[in-house]
Design a protein around this motif. Structure first.
Motif, PDB file in Angstrom:
ATOM      1  N   ALA A  36       8.117   5.866  -6.808  1.00 13.49           N
ATOM      2  CA  ALA A  36       9.496   5.483  -6.495  1.00 13.49           C
ATOM      3  C   ALA A  36       9.783   5.524  -5.003  1.00 13.49           C
ATOM      4  O   ALA A  36      10.705   4.849  -4.523  1.00 13.49           O
ATOM      5  CB  ALA A  36      10.469   6.391  -7.242  1.00 13.49           C
ATOM      6  N   VAL A  37       9.018   6.313  -4.251  1.00 16.41           N
ATOM      7  CA  VAL A  37       9.196   6.373  -2.796  1.00 16.41           C
ATOM      8  C   VAL A  37       7.957   5.845  -2.068  1.00 16.41           C
ATOM      9  O   VAL A  37       7.739   6.135  -0.898  1.00 16.41           O
ATOM     10  CB  VAL A  37       9.532   7.809  -2.327  1.00 16.41           C
ATOM     11  CG1 VAL A  37      10.962   8.153  -2.656  1.00 16.41           C
ATOM     12  CG2 VAL A  37       8.581   8.833  -2.915  1.00 16.41           C
TER      13      VAL A  37
ATOM     14  N   ALA B 277       0.420  10.042  -5.336  1.00 15.10           N
ATOM     15  CA  ALA B 277       0.739  11.295  -6.022  1.00 15.10           C
ATOM     16  C   ALA B 277       0.234  12.481  -5.209  1.00 15.10           C
ATOM     17  O   ALA B 277       0.899  13.517  -5.103  1.00 15.10           O
ATOM     18  CB  ALA B 277       0.122  11.297  -7.412  1.00 15.10           C
ATOM     19  N   ALA B 278      -0.957  12.333  -4.615  1.00 18.15           N
ATOM     20  CA  ALA B 278      -1.507  13.422  -3.795  1.00 18.15           C
ATOM     21  C   ALA B 278      -0.587  13.740  -2.630  1.00 18.15           C
ATOM     22  O   ALA B 278      -0.402  14.904  -2.254  1.00 18.15           O
ATOM     23  CB  ALA B 278      -2.896  13.041  -3.293  1.00 18.15           C
ATOM     24  N   SER B 279       0.011  12.703  -2.049  1.00 20.48           N
ATOM     25  CA  SER B 279       0.930  12.910  -0.936  1.00 20.48           C
ATOM     26  C   SER B 279       2.144  13.707  -1.367  1.00 20.48           C
ATOM     27  O   SER B 279       2.633  14.574  -0.637  1.00 20.48           O
ATOM     28  CB  SER B 279       1.355  11.549  -0.373  1.00 20.48           C
ATOM     29  OG  SER B 279       2.351  11.692   0.607  1.00 20.48           O
ATOM     30  N   LEU B 280       2.644  13.408  -2.550  1.00 26.76           N
ATOM     31  CA  LEU B 280       3.838  14.099  -3.038  1.00 26.76           C
ATOM     32  C   LEU B 280       3.599  15.593  -3.172  1.00 26.76           C
ATOM     33  O   LEU B 280       4.500  16.409  -2.905  1.00 26.76           O
ATOM     34  CB  LEU B 280       4.258  13.511  -4.387  1.00 26.76           C
ATOM     35  CG  LEU B 280       5.554  14.033  -4.995  1.00 26.76           C
ATOM     36  CD1 LEU B 280       6.730  13.852  -4.042  1.00 26.76           C
ATOM     37  CD2 LEU B 280       5.839  13.330  -6.320  1.00 26.76           C
ATOM     38  N   TYR B 281       2.388  15.985  -3.559  1.00 26.51           N
ATOM     39  CA  TYR B 281       2.074  17.406  -3.717  1.00 26.51           C
ATOM     40  C   TYR B 281       2.072  18.153  -2.386  1.00 26.51           C
ATOM     41  O   TYR B 281       2.105  19.382  -2.366  1.00 26.51           O
ATOM     42  CB  TYR B 281       0.728  17.575  -4.425  1.00 26.51           C
ATOM     43  CG  TYR B 281       0.805  17.358  -5.918  1.00 26.51           C
ATOM     44  CD1 TYR B 281       1.356  18.319  -6.759  1.00 26.51           C
ATOM     45  CD2 TYR B 281       0.353  16.170  -6.488  1.00 26.51           C
ATOM     46  CE1 TYR B 281       1.445  18.110  -8.134  1.00 26.51           C
ATOM     47  CE2 TYR B 281       0.434  15.954  -7.863  1.00 26.51           C
ATOM     48  CZ  TYR B 281       0.977  16.929  -8.676  1.00 26.51           C
ATOM     49  OH  TYR B 281       1.074  16.720 -10.020  1.00 26.51           O
TER      50      TYR B 281
ATOM     51  N   ALA C 229       0.832  -1.196   0.000  1.00 22.89           N
ATOM     52  CA  ALA C 229       0.000   0.000   0.000  1.00 22.89           C
ATOM     53  C   ALA C 229       0.867   1.247   0.000  1.00 22.89           C
ATOM     54  O   ALA C 229       1.922   1.284   0.632  1.00 22.89           O
ATOM     55  CB  ALA C 229      -0.912  -0.001   1.221  1.00 22.89           C
ATOM     56  N   ARG C 230       0.389   2.257  -0.705  1.00 19.92           N
ATOM     57  CA  ARG C 230       1.107   3.530  -0.741  1.00 19.92           C
ATOM     58  C   ARG C 230       0.893   4.298   0.557  1.00 19.92           C
ATOM     59  O   ARG C 230      -0.161   4.204   1.194  1.00 19.92           O
ATOM     60  CB  ARG C 230       0.613   4.377  -1.924  1.00 19.92           C
ATOM     61  CG  ARG C 230       0.858   3.723  -3.267  1.00 19.92           C
ATOM     62  CD  ARG C 230       2.321   3.885  -3.685  1.00 19.92           C
ATOM     63  NE  ARG C 230       2.618   3.064  -4.852  1.00 19.92           N
ATOM     64  CZ  ARG C 230       2.304   3.413  -6.088  1.00 19.92           C
ATOM     65  NH1 ARG C 230       1.690   4.541  -6.335  1.00 19.92           N
ATOM     66  NH2 ARG C 230       2.619   2.628  -7.100  1.00 19.92           N
TER      67      ARG C 230
ATOM     68  N   ALA D  46      14.999  10.260  -5.396  1.00 20.54           N
ATOM     69  CA  ALA D  46      14.135   9.430  -6.244  1.00 20.54           C
ATOM     70  C   ALA D  46      13.744  10.193  -7.504  1.00 20.54           C
ATOM     71  O   ALA D  46      13.707   9.634  -8.604  1.00 20.54           O
ATOM     72  CB  ALA D  46      12.893   9.004  -5.463  1.00 20.54           C
ATOM     73  N   ALA D  47      13.443  11.474  -7.343  1.00 16.62           N
ATOM     74  CA  ALA D  47      13.098  12.308  -8.497  1.00 16.62           C
ATOM     75  C   ALA D  47      14.256  12.372  -9.477  1.00 16.62           C
ATOM     76  O   ALA D  47      14.071  12.301 -10.703  1.00 16.62           O
ATOM     77  CB  ALA D  47      12.715  13.711  -8.035  1.00 16.62           C
ATOM     78  N   ALA D  48      15.476  12.499  -8.961  1.00 12.71           N
ATOM     79  CA  ALA D  48      16.653  12.540  -9.835  1.00 12.71           C
ATOM     80  C   ALA D  48      16.768  11.257 -10.643  1.00 12.71           C
ATOM     81  O   ALA D  48      17.078  11.286 -11.844  1.00 12.71           O
ATOM     82  CB  ALA D  48      17.913  12.761  -9.004  1.00 12.71           C
ATOM     83  N   GLU D  49      16.503  10.123 -10.016  1.00 16.83           N
ATOM     84  CA  GLU D  49      16.599   8.847 -10.721  1.00 16.83           C
ATOM     85  C   GLU D  49      15.513   8.712 -11.789  1.00 16.83           C
ATOM     86  O   GLU D  49      15.765   8.189 -12.876  1.00 16.83           O
ATOM     87  CB  GLU D  49      16.522   7.704  -9.715  1.00 16.83           C
ATOM     88  CG  GLU D  49      17.753   7.627  -8.823  1.00 16.83           C
ATOM     89  CD  GLU D  49      17.633   6.559  -7.752  1.00 16.83           C
ATOM     90  OE1 GLU D  49      16.584   5.888  -7.699  1.00 16.83           O
ATOM     91  OE2 GLU D  49      18.593   6.405  -6.966  1.00 16.83           O
ATOM     92  N   VAL D  50      14.308   9.196 -11.476  1.00 16.58           N
ATOM     93  CA  VAL D  50      13.230   9.156 -12.472  1.00 16.58           C
ATOM     94  C   VAL D  50      13.561  10.080 -13.639  1.00 16.58           C
ATOM     95  O   VAL D  50      13.337   9.732 -14.805  1.00 16.58           O
ATOM     96  CB  VAL D  50      11.882   9.544 -11.826  1.00 16.58           C
ATOM     97  CG1 VAL D  50      10.800   9.702 -12.892  1.00 16.58           C
ATOM     98  CG2 VAL D  50      11.460   8.485 -10.810  1.00 16.58           C
TER      99      VAL D  50
END
Length: 216
Positions: free
Chosen positions: A39-40, A44-48, A2-3, A18-22
């Motif tokens: 990747a982490v 997506a909502a959490s990332l914002y 689960a995310r 992780a963003a750099a790798e993507v």
């Protein structure tokens, strides 16, 4: 698996790397916030909650790379070492750092144009979006200023070497741009399982560059 939900704490540095790798894998245009969140193990909502958009995340990646190299290089440039030793250590530290995180290094080469071309919000965009963009532009301008400061550290040392007779009378600006170009691309082509490790590559490039400028 689960995310993680939006309210669960997450390491900001882990998101940035992780963003750099993507970005390294997909490129800026193709990379999505969803890819980076996955990747982490976040939604997506959490990332914002951590980064307003992909532009802000790209800038954070580049800031991390620049912060690291400045911490390594600046003390050497301002030290009392002989000029030749200064330049030797500066080149070495930069290259080894790039081999330790090639994803961030590659972003510094390939994604600068994307950072320069970020578009302003539409005229009828929300005020908070406009304010966020203005703050982003301020940070971006500061990043470019500090990137220029980084290049200037090398210019000062090379100019010092020319003036004190350690180096041949080269065109300082062209020599430094050539030098940094060679160094920066190490982050693109280096492979951890390759024939040489980061220290060995750094030593070889140092010798190659200094042999072209040191007065015999």
């Amino acid at each position: 698996m689960a995310r993680k939900p939006a309210d669960q704490s997450v390491n900001r540095e882990a998101i940035i790397f992780a963003a750099a790798e993507v970005l390294q894998k997909n490129g800026y245009e193709a990379a999505t916030m969803k890819d980076i969140a996955a990747a982490v193990n976040l939604t997506a909502a959490s990332l914002y909650h951590h980064f307003k958009n992909k532009d802000a995340l790209l800038l954070a990646v580049l800031e991390v790379g620049l912060d690291h190299v400045l911490r390594q290089i600046e003390p050497v440039a301002h030290s009392d070492l002989p000029t030749t030793d200064k330049l030797r250590h500066m080149i070495h530290e930069h290259i080894v750092g790039l081999t330790q995180n090639t994803a961030v290094g590659a972003a510094m080469v390939f994604e600068i144009r994307a950072l320069m071309n970020v578009k302003a919000p539409y005229r009828n965009a929300r005020e908070d979006d406009k304010e966020a963009f203005e703050q982003f532009i301020e940070r971006r301008d500061e990043f470019f200023k500090r990137r220029d400061d980084f290049e200037n550290l090398f210019r000062v040392v090379v100019r010092e070497g020319v003036e004190n007779g350690s180096f041949r009378p080269v065109d300082v600006a062209i020599f430094v741009k050539t030098l940094l170009g060679a160094q920066n691309w190490v982050g693109v082509w280096y492979r951890p399982n390759g024939r040489l490790n980061g220290e060995q590559i750094a030593d070889l490039i140092v010798d190659t560059m200094l042999n072209g400028v040191i007065v015999a």
